[in-house]
Design a protein around this motif. Structure first.
Motif, PDB file in Angstrom:
ATOM      1  N   VAL A  51       0.841  -1.008   0.044  1.00  0.00           N
ATOM      2  CA  VAL A  51      -0.087  -0.026   0.118  1.00  0.00           C
ATOM      3  C   VAL A  51       0.827   1.137  -0.029  1.00  0.00           C
ATOM      4  CG1 VAL A  51      -1.718   1.327   1.350  1.00  0.00           C
ATOM      5  CG2 VAL A  51      -2.003  -1.150   1.018  1.00  0.00           C
ATOM      6  N   ILE A  52       1.846   1.372   0.948  1.00  0.00           N
ATOM      7  CA  ILE A  52       3.016   2.361   0.907  1.00  0.00           C
ATOM      8  C   ILE A  52       3.609   2.499  -0.553  1.00  0.00           C
ATOM      9  CG2 ILE A  52       5.026   3.162   1.777  1.00  0.00           C
ATOM     10  CD1 ILE A  52       4.213   1.822   4.349  1.00  0.00           C
ATOM     11  N   MET A  53       3.817   1.545  -1.134  1.00  0.00           N
ATOM     12  CA  MET A  53       4.404   1.505  -2.429  1.00  0.00           C
ATOM     13  C   MET A  53       3.552   2.186  -3.566  1.00  0.00           C
ATOM     14  SD  MET A  53       6.716  -1.968  -2.649  1.00  0.00           S
ATOM     15  CE  MET A  53       8.334  -1.856  -2.101  1.00  0.00           C
ATOM     16  N   MET A  54       2.313   2.201  -3.504  1.00  0.00           N
ATOM     17  CA  MET A  54       1.392   2.505  -4.274  1.00  0.00           C
ATOM     18  C   MET A  54       0.722   3.914  -4.104  1.00  0.00           C
ATOM     19  SD  MET A  54       1.378   0.545  -7.013  1.00  0.00           S
ATOM     20  CE  MET A  54      -0.101   1.349  -7.634  1.00  0.00           C
ATOM     21  N   SER A  55       1.259   4.471  -3.011  1.00  0.00           N
ATOM     22  CA  SER A  55       0.980   5.963  -2.401  1.00  0.00           C
ATOM     23  C   SER A  55       1.934   7.116  -2.797  1.00  0.00           C
ATOM     24  CB  SER A  55       0.612   5.842  -1.055  1.00  0.00           C
ATOM     25  OG  SER A  55       0.180   7.077  -0.763  1.00  0.00           O
ATOM     26  N   PRO A  56       1.499   7.859  -3.730  1.00  0.00           N
ATOM     27  CA  PRO A  56       2.453   9.079  -3.946  1.00  0.00           C
ATOM     28  C   PRO A  56       2.780   9.857  -2.816  1.00  0.00           C
ATOM     29  CG  PRO A  56       1.007   8.633  -5.868  1.00  0.00           C
ATOM     30  CD  PRO A  56       0.558   7.633  -4.588  1.00  0.00           C
ATOM     31  N   CYS A  73      19.028   6.729  -2.510  1.00  0.00           N
ATOM     32  CA  CYS A  73      18.456   6.097  -3.725  1.00  0.00           C
ATOM     33  C   CYS A  73      19.576   5.689  -4.444  1.00  0.00           C
ATOM     34  CB  CYS A  73      17.454   6.833  -4.111  1.00  0.00           C
ATOM     35  SG  CYS A  73      16.007   7.188  -3.276  1.00  0.00           S
ATOM     36  N   ASP A  74      20.724   6.583  -4.657  1.00  0.00           N
ATOM     37  CA  ASP A  74      21.875   6.211  -5.589  1.00  0.00           C
ATOM     38  C   ASP A  74      22.760   5.425  -5.190  1.00  0.00           C
ATOM     39  OD1 ASP A  74      21.217   8.584  -7.259  1.00  0.00           O
ATOM     40  OD2 ASP A  74      22.183  10.110  -6.109  1.00  0.00           O
ATOM     41  N   THR A  75      22.865   5.277  -3.962  1.00  0.00           N
ATOM     42  CA  THR A  75      23.597   4.090  -3.199  1.00  0.00           C
ATOM     43  C   THR A  75      23.045   2.589  -3.457  1.00  0.00           C
ATOM     44  OG1 THR A  75      24.634   5.598  -1.358  1.00  0.00           O
ATOM     45  CG2 THR A  75      24.533   3.190  -1.189  1.00  0.00           C
ATOM     46  N   LEU A  76      21.596   2.720  -3.436  1.00  0.00           N
ATOM     47  CA  LEU A  76      20.758   1.485  -3.714  1.00  0.00           C
ATOM     48  C   LEU A  76      20.504   1.016  -5.061  1.00  0.00           C
ATOM     49  CD1 LEU A  76      18.080   1.642  -0.868  1.00  0.00           C
ATOM     50  CD2 LEU A  76      20.198   0.256  -0.704  1.00  0.00           C
ATOM     51  N   SER A  77      21.060   2.091  -6.088  1.00  0.00           N
ATOM     52  CA  SER A  77      20.986   2.075  -7.536  1.00  0.00           C
ATOM     53  C   SER A  77      19.435   1.822  -7.777  1.00  0.00           C
ATOM     54  CB  SER A  77      21.745   0.801  -8.288  1.00  0.00           C
ATOM     55  OG  SER A  77      23.028   0.935  -7.788  1.00  0.00           O
ATOM     56  N   ALA A  78      18.666   2.523  -7.065  1.00  0.00           N
ATOM     57  CA  ALA A  78      17.079   2.489  -7.391  1.00  0.00           C
ATOM     58  C   ALA A  78      16.513   3.614  -8.028  1.00  0.00           C
ATOM     59  CB  ALA A  78      16.529   2.688  -5.834  1.00  0.00           C
ATOM     60  N   GLY A  79      17.448   4.280  -8.932  1.00  0.00           N
ATOM     61  CA  GLY A  79      16.913   5.347  -9.665  1.00  0.00           C
ATOM     62  C   GLY A  79      16.622   6.762  -9.052  1.00  0.00           C
ATOM     63  N   GLU A  80      16.111   7.776  -9.998  1.00  0.00           N
ATOM     64  CA  GLU A  80      16.035   9.002  -9.087  1.00  0.00           C
ATOM     65  C   GLU A  80      14.795   8.763  -8.366  1.00  0.00           C
ATOM     66  OE1 GLU A  80      15.190  13.536 -10.658  1.00  0.00           O
ATOM     67  OE2 GLU A  80      15.341  11.937 -12.076  1.00  0.00           O
ATOM     68  N   ASN A  81      14.993   9.267  -6.847  1.00  0.00           N
ATOM     69  CA  ASN A  81      14.006   9.365  -6.059  1.00  0.00           C
ATOM     70  C   ASN A  81      13.300   8.121  -5.944  1.00  0.00           C
ATOM     71  OD1 ASN A  81      14.020  12.047  -5.614  1.00  0.00           O
ATOM     72  ND2 ASN A  81      12.644  12.518  -7.324  1.00  0.00           N
ATOM     73  N   CYS A  82      14.177   6.972  -5.962  1.00  0.00           N
ATOM     74  CA  CYS A  82      13.929   5.547  -5.818  1.00  0.00           C
ATOM     75  C   CYS A  82      12.833   5.336  -6.583  1.00  0.00           C
ATOM     76  CB  CYS A  82      13.530   5.444  -4.176  1.00  0.00           C
ATOM     77  SG  CYS A  82      15.018   5.652  -3.056  1.00  0.00           S
ATOM     78  N   SER A  83      12.729   5.530  -7.734  1.00  0.00           N
ATOM     79  CA  SER A  83      11.853   5.423  -8.533  1.00  0.00           C
ATOM     80  C   SER A  83      11.250   3.653  -8.779  1.00  0.00           C
ATOM     81  CB  SER A  83      11.585   5.776  -9.825  1.00  0.00           C
ATOM     82  OG  SER A  83      13.056   5.542 -10.612  1.00  0.00           O
ATOM     83  N   THR A  84      12.377   2.874  -8.664  1.00  0.00           N
ATOM     84  CA  THR A  84      12.023   1.549  -8.954  1.00  0.00           C
ATOM     85  C   THR A  84      11.687   0.796  -7.686  1.00  0.00           C
ATOM     86  OG1 THR A  84      14.643   1.041  -8.213  1.00  0.00           O
ATOM     87  CG2 THR A  84      13.801   1.640 -10.674  1.00  0.00           C
ATOM     88  N   LEU A  85      11.450   1.466  -6.663  1.00  0.00           N
ATOM     89  CA  LEU A  85      11.038   0.943  -5.337  1.00  0.00           C
ATOM     90  C   LEU A  85       9.611   1.343  -4.887  1.00  0.00           C
ATOM     91  CD1 LEU A  85      14.011   1.335  -3.097  1.00  0.00           C
ATOM     92  CD2 LEU A  85      13.399  -0.476  -4.263  1.00  0.00           C
ATOM     93  N   VAL A  86       8.846   2.038  -6.051  1.00  0.00           N
ATOM     94  CA  VAL A  86       7.593   2.163  -5.916  1.00  0.00           C
ATOM     95  C   VAL A  86       6.821   1.909  -7.101  1.00  0.00           C
ATOM     96  CG1 VAL A  86       8.015   4.451  -4.378  1.00  0.00           C
ATOM     97  CG2 VAL A  86       7.959   4.836  -6.552  1.00  0.00           C
ATOM     98  N   GLY A  87       5.529   2.261  -6.982  1.00  0.00           N
ATOM     99  CA  GLY A  87       4.754   1.804  -8.334  1.00  0.00           C
ATOM    100  C   GLY A  87       4.159   0.419  -8.291  1.00  0.00           C
ATOM    101  N   TYR A  88       3.458   0.140  -9.493  1.00  0.00           N
ATOM    102  CA  TYR A  88       2.783  -1.061  -9.558  1.00  0.00           C
ATOM    103  C   TYR A  88       4.140  -2.408  -9.786  1.00  0.00           C
ATOM    104  CZ  TYR A  88       3.665  -1.731 -14.713  1.00  0.00           C
ATOM    105  OH  TYR A  88       4.393  -1.831 -15.957  1.00  0.00           O
ATOM    106  N   ILE A 420      -2.997   4.142  -4.771  1.00  0.00           N
ATOM    107  CA  ILE A 420      -3.593   3.565  -3.569  1.00  0.00           C
ATOM    108  C   ILE A 420      -4.983   4.623  -3.423  1.00  0.00           C
ATOM    109  CG2 ILE A 420      -2.638   4.518  -1.587  1.00  0.00           C
ATOM    110  CD1 ILE A 420      -3.982   0.964  -1.911  1.00  0.00           C
ATOM    111  N   GLU A 421      -4.667   5.909  -3.608  1.00  0.00           N
ATOM    112  CA  GLU A 421      -5.446   6.996  -3.178  1.00  0.00           C
ATOM    113  C   GLU A 421      -6.582   7.004  -4.245  1.00  0.00           C
ATOM    114  OE1 GLU A 421      -1.653   8.581  -1.415  1.00  0.00           O
ATOM    115  OE2 GLU A 421      -2.457   7.472  -3.519  1.00  0.00           O
ATOM    116  N   LYS A 422      -6.494   6.260  -5.417  1.00  0.00           N
ATOM    117  CA  LYS A 422      -7.709   6.046  -6.366  1.00  0.00           C
ATOM    118  C   LYS A 422      -8.117   4.488  -6.336  1.00  0.00           C
ATOM    119  CE  LYS A 422      -6.068   9.675  -9.426  1.00  0.00           C
ATOM    120  NZ  LYS A 422      -5.982   9.986 -10.794  1.00  0.00           N
ATOM    121  N   LEU A 423      -7.917   3.818  -5.204  1.00  0.00           N
ATOM    122  CA  LEU A 423      -8.200   2.455  -5.245  1.00  0.00           C
ATOM    123  C   LEU A 423      -9.823   2.208  -5.460  1.00  0.00           C
ATOM    124  CD1 LEU A 423      -7.524  -0.696  -4.393  1.00  0.00           C
ATOM    125  CD2 LEU A 423      -7.986   0.018  -2.110  1.00  0.00           C
ATOM    126  N   LEU A 424     -10.704   3.046  -4.983  1.00  0.00           N
ATOM    127  CA  LEU A 424     -12.012   3.196  -5.322  1.00  0.00           C
ATOM    128  C   LEU A 424     -12.560   3.505  -6.562  1.00  0.00           C
ATOM    129  CD1 LEU A 424     -13.350   3.139  -1.555  1.00  0.00           C
ATOM    130  CD2 LEU A 424     -12.605   1.116  -2.689  1.00  0.00           C
TER     131      LEU A 424
END
Length: 461
Positions: A51-56, A73-88, A420-424
């Protein structure tokens, strides 16, 4: 008191001892209940992470309040603003790890019949090590090769698994309706109050179903639009009427004397709920009125403000996952697994009519000699003579529940802009899934009515 409790919790985390609370005033807990609660806690924890990952909104709060967020995020190689750790895509990977965890345990505990073996010990204990394995599965999914192909294939696996999970819940709902009617009907021979209770509850349920139909007919239809809503309301209400008449028809009652109006009342209420949920999930329709486009056939008690939408979404999310967790736990009992074999099990001869018939009756102090007593909650080892539920089936249900969480949080096939804010919010995929669930539920109930005539040997009186 603190030292014995700490020792027992350490034995629970690193050994095969049963887990319990440190408060000695808490009521006794069975080992089987404690084990299932711990797995449910793992399941809930990963669900919250999804749920947290799907919430901007949460992502923005974390970005603004965690120091050195960009550097991390750079240390984890997760992309800018940890973009690979969020979203669907991130939710798919985390749920893939959780699904693998439960699926592997389902295979590992296959055909475990006693609680004294090493496999049963792993299932009931070693929680710290299992938590590390769960984290490893979820984290390892982010390093899978060929990410695009993985997401495409896993999406369809999740859709199939999520629908199977829904199907199991519908089958158990039908069994629940039959068991309720049979349990309360058994009390009619002993007291007239059960006859009155049966009639009042049946009347109440049908009143709720009719009230829901009137509500949806008033707010979810429009003279110039919403033709699909009108068709489905007419179809679903007609099917509810048909199954109600079928349940009390003479040729059905010859084979099922306990068939009555309580079962179709339960099914009708649930079908109306699914219909309401489907109509609420349908994309909005617009009609032109006095030269102005207006949205019609929407939930009437929503002002449209952002704060109200967040409250509605928050409450809806809590209710959704509360029901999901309850479904996972109640789907793993012996009676529930027997119900999925499409045969009707007879009520035990010593079972009496009870208001809370769905809860297990008090089994007394059969296991008092095996209680663990110390600086915390007492534990009853209720699996001394064998397992009280199927371990493999338990993990398989949670495996399917993981897939259902994945598809629900990412809005099924409308995943690109899912939040997640648009779940319904409305989407056609959710609408058709819920509407199909209505029809499957009605078909399953019809089958339970006619099956004793078609396959009499598989059903007990």
């Amino acid at each position: 008191m603190c030292t014995p409790c700490c020792i027992s919790q350490l034995a629970c985390c690193c050994g095969s001892a049963a887990c319990s609370l440190c408060c000695g005033c808490c009521p006794k807990i069975k080992q089987s209940t404690g084990t299932r609660s711990m797995y449910a806690l793992y399941f809930l924890l990963v669900t919250v992470i999804c749920v947290i990952m799907m919430s901007p909104t949460v992502e923005q709060v974390i970005r603004d309040n965690i120091p050195f967020y960009t550097e991390m995020c750079d240390t984890l190689s997760a992309g800018e603003n940890c973009s690979t750790l969020v979203g669907y895509a991130a939710v798919y990977k985390v749920c893939f790890g959780m699904a693998c965890f439960f699926f592997l345990f389902s295979i590992f505990t296959f055909r475990v019949r006693v609680s004294t073996g090493c496999r049963a010990a792993v299932h009931n204990g070693f929680w710290l090590f299992k938590f590390i394995v769960l984290l490893g599965c979820c984290a390892g999914a982010f390093f899978l090769p060929n990410q695009e192909m993985f997401l495409e294939v896993w999406r369809y696996v999740g859709a199939v698994g999520g629908f199977i999970f829904l199907l199991i819940q519908l089958m158990l709902l039908v069994e629940f309706a039959h068991r309720w009617n049979k349990n309360w009907s058994s009390g009619i021979n002993y007291s007239r109050k059960w006859h009155v209770a049966l009639g009042l509850v049946t009347l109440l349920l049908f009143t709720v179903a009719v009230g829901a139909l009137v509500f949806m007919s008033w707010f979810y239809t429009h003279p110039e639009a919403c033709t699909l809503n009108k068709i489905f309301l007419a179809v679903n209400s007609s099917l509810c009427l048909i199954v109600s008449l079928l349940a009390i028809s003479p040729f059905i009652q010859r084979h099922q004397p306990n068939s009555g109006l309580l079962q179709p009342a339960v099914i009708s209420v649930y079908v109306m709920y699914l219909t309401f949920s489907a109509l609420s999930s349908k994309p909005n329709e617009m009609v032109e009125h006095d030269g102005v486009n207006a949205t019609v056939c929407v939930f009437p008690f929503n002002s449209g403000s952002e704060s109200d939408n967040n409250i509605v979404t928050g409450v809806g999310t809590v209710i959704l996952f509360g029901c999901l967790l309850y479904s996972c736990l109640t789907s793993t009992t012996r009676r529930s697994s027997a119900a999925l074999r499409v045969c009707r099990t007879a009520m035990p001869e010593n079972e009496r009519a009870r208001c809370c018939f769905c809860c297990p009756a008090d089994d007394g102090d059969d296991y008092d000699d095996d209680e663990r007593k110390g600086g915390g909650q007492n534990v009853k080892y209720d699996e001394r003579d064998g397992t009280v539920y199927s371990y493999a089936y338990f993990h398989f249900i949670f495996f399917l529940g993981s897939l259902y969480v994945m598809m629900t949080v990412t809005n099924w096939f409308h995943y690109d802009n899912a939040k997640i804010e648009k779940l319904l919010d409305g989407s056609w995929s959710v609408f058709w899934i819920k509407m199909a669930s209505c029809w499957v539920c009605l078909v399953l109930y019809m089958w339970t009515l006619v099956a004793p005539m078609v396959c009499p040997k598989r059903f007990e009186a």
